[in-house]
Write a protein that holds these residues in place. Structure first.
Motif, PDB file in Angstrom:
ATOM      1  N   TRP B  16       1.247  -1.156   0.015  1.00  0.00           N
ATOM      2  CA  TRP B  16       0.621   0.017   0.212  1.00  0.00           C
ATOM      3  C   TRP B  16       1.150   0.810  -0.275  1.00  0.00           C
ATOM      4  O   TRP B  16       0.231   2.640  -1.091  1.00  0.00           O
ATOM      5  N   SER B  17       2.318   1.029   0.238  1.00  0.00           N
ATOM      6  CA  SER B  17       2.841   2.126   0.714  1.00  0.00           C
ATOM      7  C   SER B  17       3.334   2.660  -0.494  1.00  0.00           C
ATOM      8  O   SER B  17       3.383   3.722  -1.174  1.00  0.00           O
ATOM      9  N   ALA B  18       3.554   1.786  -1.536  1.00  0.00           N
ATOM     10  CA  ALA B  18       4.748   1.666  -2.789  1.00  0.00           C
ATOM     11  C   ALA B  18       3.277   2.034  -3.476  1.00  0.00           C
ATOM     12  O   ALA B  18       3.731   3.068  -4.659  1.00  0.00           O
ATOM     13  N   PHE B  19       1.855   2.032  -3.434  1.00  0.00           N
ATOM     14  CA  PHE B  19       0.848   2.390  -4.569  1.00  0.00           C
ATOM     15  C   PHE B  19       0.821   3.575  -4.343  1.00  0.00           C
ATOM     16  O   PHE B  19       0.287   4.563  -4.977  1.00  0.00           O
ATOM     17  N   ALA B  20       0.369   3.756  -2.501  1.00  0.00           N
ATOM     18  CA  ALA B  20      -0.032   5.564  -2.514  1.00  0.00           C
ATOM     19  C   ALA B  20       1.487   6.521  -2.591  1.00  0.00           C
ATOM     20  O   ALA B  20       1.027   7.671  -3.054  1.00  0.00           O
ATOM     21  N   PHE B  21       2.266   5.870  -2.246  1.00  0.00           N
ATOM     22  CA  PHE B  21       4.084   6.872  -2.910  1.00  0.00           C
ATOM     23  C   PHE B  21       3.474   7.411  -4.300  1.00  0.00           C
ATOM     24  O   PHE B  21       4.071   7.947  -5.268  1.00  0.00           O
TER      25      PHE B  21
END
Lengths: 235, 76, 133
Positions: B16-21
């Motif tokens: 999720w953090s990769a997609f959010a970034f």
């Protein structure tokens, strides 16, 4: 051919496709996000962390392709003084830089659960970081150097060195021992990614490309208006 | 409620953090480009207003200037 | 239509481009050992005058059925199918660490066949596929 590439003709053409792009971007993005986050299967070793690939790999491709294009245009402009290519490479550079940053950060996020480290100074990761530095230097050299002649010379120098670096990024995993794995998708030869995972990967690439086109059109329009504004004073 | 699609077998935070970034960077670039474009467009319009009628006529003969002015008025 | 100015610029550019390729090629050649992220057991075996006090990285495949767990300590064999090195390590290993998979170990070489690792990294291959059940 060159007549078609004049700023005026390109500008009118770009405005026509702009509407189409804004219409398809959002639905396309939602479909590929659903595919990449929920519908595609997890990997047999990596589990669900493989989903990071769907943002990491296409953004790396775009970062590399974008710099190749910029390099070509810069050198073309340096040799033939074709002014329109300046407008195009100025519009492309911020896009490439953003995707280079995305590639590095998502790669680090992916590295932690799989390799056990965020960062490693291996040939692939280091040369990608150098690419980011090239992007930043390139943007600085057309933004802050007012002298057009000097700035295009510096840009051409950076482009030439940057293109050598592109080849190092591409082949680093084959030439040297790196922590980074070798390429999975090859233009010639077999692809070592299962078909069910290629679907979200292709979709994501498509979304990114459409998004790039959208940003490029805005940037190009801004550059054209900036150029015309200078022209107004001469009326 | 099935939480497994959010935890992703323990990898949820990373995924999720990769997609959010990615989304944040794209969104930021979009906003920044749009802001600078809007500013340039309105500046251009203001400068055209200062010109005489004759000068505006010569300006409208050019393909690009015409396109900028018409699409600008449509957007408002 | 190639006028003289364009010819001169092309010449200058080609010269510069070739020069930069040659320079980068040779600087990479000089840096050779540092560009390599890890050495394989065979490279360690063939290497003369190894500095045993300098931390290095070795990499290869974890040999099948070679992992021995003993309290906190984990021992396994790194192989490149020609030569082998025994690695000893205290601590947690990454999730992807497994027999038959790639591994990179960072630490000190005791002799050519024994390595004490400070850190273990998993190296995965380029194959992606859904689990078979």
């Amino acid at each position: 051919m060159l007549n078609f590439l004049s700023p005026g003709n390109l500008f009118v053409f770009f405005n026509k496709i702009n509407k189409l792009i804004t219409k398809i971007l959002l639905p396309l993005a939602i479909v590929s996000l659903v595919f990449s986050l929920f519908l595609s299967p997890p990997d047999y070793i990596q589990g669900d962390s493989v989903r990071i690939m769907y943002v990491h790999v296409p953004s790396s491709w775009i970062a590399l392709a974008c710099f190749s294009l910029i390099g070509f245009l810069t050198i073309f402009n340096f040799l033939f003084k074709f002014k329109n290519s300046i407008l195009i490479y100025k519009s492309l550079a911020p896009i490439g830089m953003s995707f280079c940053l995305i590639s590095i950060v998502t790669g680090a996020i992916w590295g932690q659960p799989t390799w056990g480290t965020f960062w490693a100074w291996d040939a692939r990761l280091t040369s990608m970081l150098i690419l980011l530095v090239f992007y930043i230097l390139f943007i600085f050299s057309y933004k802050f150097i007012q002298n057009q002649n000097l700035s295009s010379k510096i840009c051409a120098t950076l482009a030439a060195l940057g293109i050598v670096n592109i080849f190092i990024v591409k082949y680093s995993v084959d030439f040297w021992s790196t922590l980074h794995q070798t390429s999975s998708v090859k233009i010639l030869g077999d692809t070592s990614i299962d078909k069910s995972m290629l679907v979200p990967l292709t979709l994501m690439l498509l979304v990114f490309l459409v998004y790039c086109a959208l940003i490029f059109l805005m940037k190009y329009r801004a550059e054209i208006i900036r150029m015309k504004k200078k022209g107004l004073k001469r009326l | 409620m099935n939480l497994s699609i959010f935890t992703m077998g323990g990898y949820g935070l990373y995924v999720w953090s990769a997609f959010a970034f990615t989304f944040l960077v794209c969104f930021f670039l979009f906003l920044k480009s749009r802001k600078s474009l809007k500013k340039l467009e309105s500046d251009f319009k203001d400068e055209v207003k200062k010109l005489s009628a004759e000068q505006v006529d010569t300006l409208k003969k050019g393909k690009i200037s015409k396109e900028i002015l018409t699409s600008q008025s449509k957007a408002k | 239509m190639l006028n003289k100015k364009i010819k001169n610029r092309s010449l200058a550019f080609t010269l510069f481009f070739l020069l930069s390729i040659i320079t980068i090629f040779f600087s990479l050649k000089v840096l050779d050992d540092n560009v390599l992220y890890f050495l394989s057991p065979t490279e360690i075996n063939d290497k003369e005058n190894i500095n045993f006090n300098k931390p290095i990285r070795i990499g290869g495949m974890v040999k099948k059925n070679s992992i021995i767990l003993n309290n906190n300590e984990i021992k396994f064999v790194v192989t490149d199918l020609k030569n082998e090195i025994i690695v000893s390590y205290r601590g947690t290993v990454p999730n992807l660490f497994a027999e038959g998979k790639g591994v990179v170990a960072e630490g000190l070489l005791q002799d050519k066949k024994f390595f004490i690792a400070k850190r273990i990294l998993a190296k995965h291959d380029e194959n992606y596929m859904p689990p078979k059940d």
